[in-house]
Every structure is written in C-alpha cells, then in structure tokens.
Design a protein around this motif. Structure first.
Motif, PDB file in Angstrom:
ATOM      1  N   UNK A  83       0.835  -1.201   0.000  1.00 57.94           N
ATOM      2  CA  UNK A  83       0.000   0.000   0.000  1.00 57.94           C
ATOM      3  C   UNK A  83       0.873   1.256   0.000  1.00 57.94           C
ATOM      4  N   UNK A  84       1.904   1.275   0.834  1.00 56.08           N
ATOM      5  CA  UNK A  84       2.779   2.447   0.920  1.00 56.08           C
ATOM      6  C   UNK A  84       3.487   2.693  -0.406  1.00 56.08           C
ATOM      7  N   UNK A  85       3.981   1.635  -1.031  1.00 55.51           N
ATOM      8  CA  UNK A  85       4.677   1.785  -2.312  1.00 55.51           C
ATOM      9  C   UNK A  85       3.739   2.336  -3.380  1.00 55.51           C
ATOM     10  N   UNK A  86       2.450   2.000  -3.289  1.00 53.63           N
ATOM     11  CA  UNK A  86       1.487   2.495  -4.270  1.00 53.63           C
ATOM     12  C   UNK A  86       1.059   3.937  -3.989  1.00 53.63           C
ATOM     13  N   UNK A  87       0.697   4.237  -2.753  1.00 45.92           N
ATOM     14  CA  UNK A  87       0.017   5.508  -2.477  1.00 45.92           C
ATOM     15  C   UNK A  87       0.967   6.681  -2.275  1.00 45.92           C
ATOM     16  N   UNK A  88       2.153   6.453  -1.708  1.00 43.20           N
ATOM     17  CA  UNK A  88       3.045   7.580  -1.427  1.00 43.20           C
ATOM     18  C   UNK A  88       3.473   8.303  -2.708  1.00 43.20           C
ATOM     19  N   UNK A  89       3.946   7.600  -3.744  1.00 41.47           N
ATOM     20  CA  UNK A  89       4.301   8.332  -4.978  1.00 41.47           C
ATOM     21  C   UNK A  89       3.102   9.010  -5.637  1.00 41.47           C
ATOM     22  N   UNK A  90       1.936   8.350  -5.603  1.00 41.81           N
ATOM     23  CA  UNK A  90       0.747   8.948  -6.221  1.00 41.81           C
ATOM     24  C   UNK A  90       0.352  10.234  -5.490  1.00 41.81           C
ATOM     25  N   UNK A  91       0.253  10.150  -4.171  1.00 38.59           N
ATOM     26  CA  UNK A  91      -0.118  11.326  -3.399  1.00 38.59           C
ATOM     27  C   UNK A  91       0.894  12.453  -3.541  1.00 38.59           C
ATOM     28  N   UNK A  92       2.193  12.113  -3.532  1.00 42.13           N
ATOM     29  CA  UNK A  92       3.233  13.128  -3.678  1.00 42.13           C
ATOM     30  C   UNK A  92       3.145  13.805  -5.040  1.00 42.13           C
ATOM     31  N   UNK A  93       2.948  13.002  -6.104  1.00 40.74           N
ATOM     32  CA  UNK A  93       2.871  13.564  -7.454  1.00 40.74           C
ATOM     33  C   UNK A  93       1.649  14.461  -7.618  1.00 40.74           C
ATOM     34  N   UNK A  94       0.493  14.002  -7.154  1.00 37.67           N
ATOM     35  CA  UNK A  94      -0.731  14.788  -7.288  1.00 37.67           C
ATOM     36  C   UNK A  94      -0.615  16.104  -6.513  1.00 37.67           C
ATOM     37  N   UNK A  95      -0.113  16.032  -5.293  1.00 40.82           N
ATOM     38  CA  UNK A  95       0.000  17.239  -4.480  1.00 40.82           C
ATOM     39  C   UNK A  95       0.992  18.236  -5.040  1.00 40.82           C
ATOM     40  N   UNK A  96       2.143  17.751  -5.519  1.00 41.01           N
ATOM     41  CA  UNK A  96       3.153  18.661  -6.065  1.00 41.01           C
ATOM     42  C   UNK A  96       2.669  19.318  -7.355  1.00 41.01           C
ATOM     43  N   UNK A  97       2.029  18.550  -8.233  1.00 41.61           N
ATOM     44  CA  UNK A  97       1.526  19.118  -9.487  1.00 41.61           C
ATOM     45  C   UNK A  97       0.436  20.147  -9.202  1.00 41.61           C
ATOM     46  N   UNK A  98      -0.505  19.810  -8.312  1.00 43.80           N
ATOM     47  CA  UNK A  98      -1.585  20.739  -7.997  1.00 43.80           C
ATOM     48  C   UNK A  98      -1.053  22.012  -7.356  1.00 43.80           C
ATOM     49  N   UNK A  99      -0.126  21.873  -6.422  1.00 47.43           N
ATOM     50  CA  UNK A  99       0.397  23.048  -5.739  1.00 47.43           C
ATOM     51  C   UNK A  99       1.264  23.921  -6.621  1.00 47.43           C
ATOM     52  N   UNK A 100       2.022  23.330  -7.542  1.00 50.11           N
ATOM     53  CA  UNK A 100       2.928  24.121  -8.377  1.00 50.11           C
ATOM     54  C   UNK A 100       2.184  24.858  -9.492  1.00 50.11           C
ATOM     55  N   UNK A 101       1.300  24.159 -10.179  1.00 46.09           N
ATOM     56  CA  UNK A 101       0.628  24.779 -11.326  1.00 46.09           C
ATOM     57  C   UNK A 101      -0.533  25.672 -10.899  1.00 46.09           C
ATOM     58  N   UNK A 102      -1.260  25.293  -9.827  1.00 47.45           N
ATOM     59  CA  UNK A 102      -2.398  26.091  -9.409  1.00 47.45           C
ATOM     60  C   UNK A 102      -3.489  26.132 -10.472  1.00 47.45           C
ATOM     61  N   UNK A 103      -4.370  27.106 -10.392  1.00 45.33           N
ATOM     62  CA  UNK A 103      -5.397  27.289 -11.411  1.00 45.33           C
ATOM     63  C   UNK A 103      -6.319  26.094 -11.556  1.00 45.33           C
ATOM     64  N   UNK A 104      -6.671  25.802 -12.824  1.00 40.89           N
ATOM     65  CA  UNK A 104      -7.637  24.728 -13.070  1.00 40.89           C
ATOM     66  C   UNK A 104      -7.066  23.370 -12.693  1.00 40.89           C
ATOM     67  N   UNK A 126       8.053  15.335   5.004  1.00 34.39           N
ATOM     68  CA  UNK A 126       6.715  15.352   5.593  1.00 34.39           C
ATOM     69  C   UNK A 126       5.911  14.125   5.162  1.00 34.39           C
ATOM     70  N   UNK A 127       6.072  13.725   3.892  1.00 26.68           N
ATOM     71  CA  UNK A 127       5.342  12.553   3.398  1.00 26.68           C
ATOM     72  C   UNK A 127       5.825  11.288   4.097  1.00 26.68           C
ATOM     73  N   UNK A 128       7.138  11.175   4.328  1.00 26.03           N
ATOM     74  CA  UNK A 128       7.674   9.990   5.016  1.00 26.03           C
ATOM     75  C   UNK A 128       7.094   9.888   6.421  1.00 26.03           C
ATOM     76  N   UNK A 129       7.042  11.021   7.115  1.00 22.13           N
ATOM     77  CA  UNK A 129       6.470  11.013   8.469  1.00 22.13           C
ATOM     78  C   UNK A 129       5.009  10.581   8.422  1.00 22.13           C
ATOM     79  N   UNK A 130       4.250  11.135   7.477  1.00 20.44           N
ATOM     80  CA  UNK A 130       2.834  10.792   7.365  1.00 20.44           C
ATOM     81  C   UNK A 130       2.651   9.318   7.001  1.00 20.44           C
TER      82      UNK A 130
END
Length: 296
Positions: free
Chosen positions: A106-127, A216-220
């Motif tokens: 589960x960790x191997x699956x969700x950590x990269x997905x969550x990190x990628x989604x959060x970084x893309x959303x936070x960096x690009x912003x907007x739509x 922060x993601x590792x701690x979570x």
C-alpha cells in the motif's frame, strides 16, 4: 578529521558530505528519543520475524490436529492451538508476512501517487489545482473503511483486492500534505532562479520541490502504517479481506472470537500482534516527525 567530525562539519565540502551529515544528525535525534528508538526496534523485529517466518515457525501454519484443538499454551505449542488444532504461534508469524506485506504494498502504491498529485496541484495552481483537489475531496468525503468495504464488495475478497481498496482510500492525505508544502515552496527565490535558467516545470517539481516535500510525506506514511494495519485487520475481521485459511491477523480474530471467554489465547494473541505493530509505527512516526522537523 575523524568520521564523526566529517559528518558534523558545519562547512561540508561536497553534496555527499552534506547528505551524510544530515542523515547522521537525524539518526542522533532518533537515538536520543527512547520512544522512537523503541518503535524502530520493534518495527525491525516485526519485519525480521515476517521474513524469517519459515525458519522460526515451529509448525506448519495450516496443519490441523483436531485431537489437540484449543490446547493451552505449552512447550509444544507456545501460544496454544486454535479450534482446528493449528499452532497459533506459527500462524501469527506467517500472518506477519501477509499483514506487513500488505502495508508495504500500500505504501509503495500511495506515497508516490499522493506526492505527485500534491506537487503538481500546488505548483501549477489554477484549473489543475481545482480539478485534482476536487477529486481528492471526493475520496476524503467517505470514511476509509466504508469506501474500502464497498470496493472489495464490488470485486472479490482477497489480498490483492484488500491492498487495492486500502490504497484507493489512503492516497488523498498525502496529496493534501504535498500540496500544502508545495504552496510554501513554489514562490521562493531559489525556485525563481531555477526558472530563470530555463528548467521545465516538471524538472522543477521532480528535482527540487518533491525532495523538499518528501520528509513530511515519510512522516505521514510512517504514522499511517498503523491505520493501514488496522484497516486490513478490520476487513479481514469482517470477512471482506484476506480469506481463511490464510493466517491473517484480523481473520484469525474473527474465526476465534467465540472462544474469547474460555480459550482467551486464540483471539488475544493476534490482537496483541496488531497492537504491537500499530504501536511500533506510531512511535517511529513520532520520532521521525521530530527528527525531520525543519525548524530544528
């Protein structure tokens, strides 16, 4: 210069020296925290027991001995036997492989997905931010166990479906956390300097923003391992996770719950295993949170 002096140098001569110095300081902070060190030791012991289960188990976990069913703990059966005469100690050891294996998957699956989604959303912003965060909110709107039960019921119970169901419900908090970290980083001077030299947005995210969010993601992730264990055990207990005769801890408690008053050891031993695993990852997560705190 001694090795310790090289690691603790205030003016590292290379990136490698700085990285190893940071790791050494983190380890010193961990070692100074008895609770975190205890959690790390317990987690290592659990993983070692899971890996060495075929060597340290005293019996075949699936072998039945009806003449010796519900036997009390003894020298022959250290944790007693269950309703079918199977050795509880051996089943708990092999159950660690299933439970901890699901946690790692589960960790191997969700950590990269969550990190990628959060970084893309936070960096690009907007739509992009609005779209990704609304999808994240949809998954956060449902209780984790209820959503996992619905997913497993839609396919079929088993190890694969349990891992997929937990992963489906576990990634949104990582996305939210990574997005919050990215929002504080994207407008800093060093990111502006990287943009000026022509770096692409995805290179900036991959090489500069994501590594800063990783702590922060590792701690979570470490703190979430205990909830993943509890969710997997709950699905097994409800009959929607790993199916008998597999020695999964939650399924073991479910099949033995009617013996809790007379033959207490049959459901109690797997329950203690779940408690120790959850406690280990909670203590380890608290220690990592203190060691990786950038304010320190």
């Amino acid at each position: 210069m001694s090795t310790r002096g090289w690691l603790l140098s205030e003016a590292p001569a290379s990136r490698r020296q700085a990285a190893w110095g940071r790791r050494y300081r983190m380890w010193r902070d961990m070692a100074a925290n008895p609770a975190a060190l205890g959690g790390l030791t317990l987690a290592v012991l659990l993983f070692a027991a899971a890996l060495a289960a075929p060597l340290i188990a005293t019996h075949d976990p699936g072998a039945q001995d009806l003449a010796n069913r519900l036997a009390k703990p003894s020298g022959l059966h250290w944790f007693g036997t269950d309703e079918l005469g199977r050795d509880v100690y051996s089943r708990v050891m092999f159950g660690a492989r299933i439970t901890l294996g699901m946690v790692v998957a589960v960790v191997v699956m969700v950590a990269p997905i969550g990190l990628a989604v959060g970084c893309v959303a936070g960096y690009f912003g907007g739509w992009a931010d609005r779209l990704l965060m609304r999808v994240t909110d949809v998954f956060l709107a449902f209780p984790r166990l209820i959503l996992a039960l619905a997913f497993v019921a839609a396919i079929r119970p088993g190890v694969t479906s349990t891992v997929a169901a937990i992963a489906l419900t576990a990634w949104p908090p990582y996305a939210r956390l990574a997005r919050a970290e990215t929002l504080t980083i994207r407008n800093t001077d060093f990111i502006a300097a990287i943009r000026l030299i022509g770096a692409s947005p995805f290179r900036i995210i991959l090489r500069h923003i994501a590594p800063l969010c990783l702590g922060s993601v590792i701690v979570r992730v470490t703190l979430d391992m205990s909830s993943i264990i509890l969710t997997a055990a709950a699905l097994g207990f409800l009959g929607m996770g790993v199916q008998p005769p597999s020695p999964e801890w939650g399924a073991m408690i479910a099949t033995a719950r009617r013996f809790i008053l007379e033959q207490w050891w049959v459901p109690t031993i797997p329950g203690i295993a779940i408690f120790l695993a959850a406690l280990a990852f909670n203590l380890l997560g608290d220690g990592l949170r203190d060691a990786l705190d950038p304010k320190r």
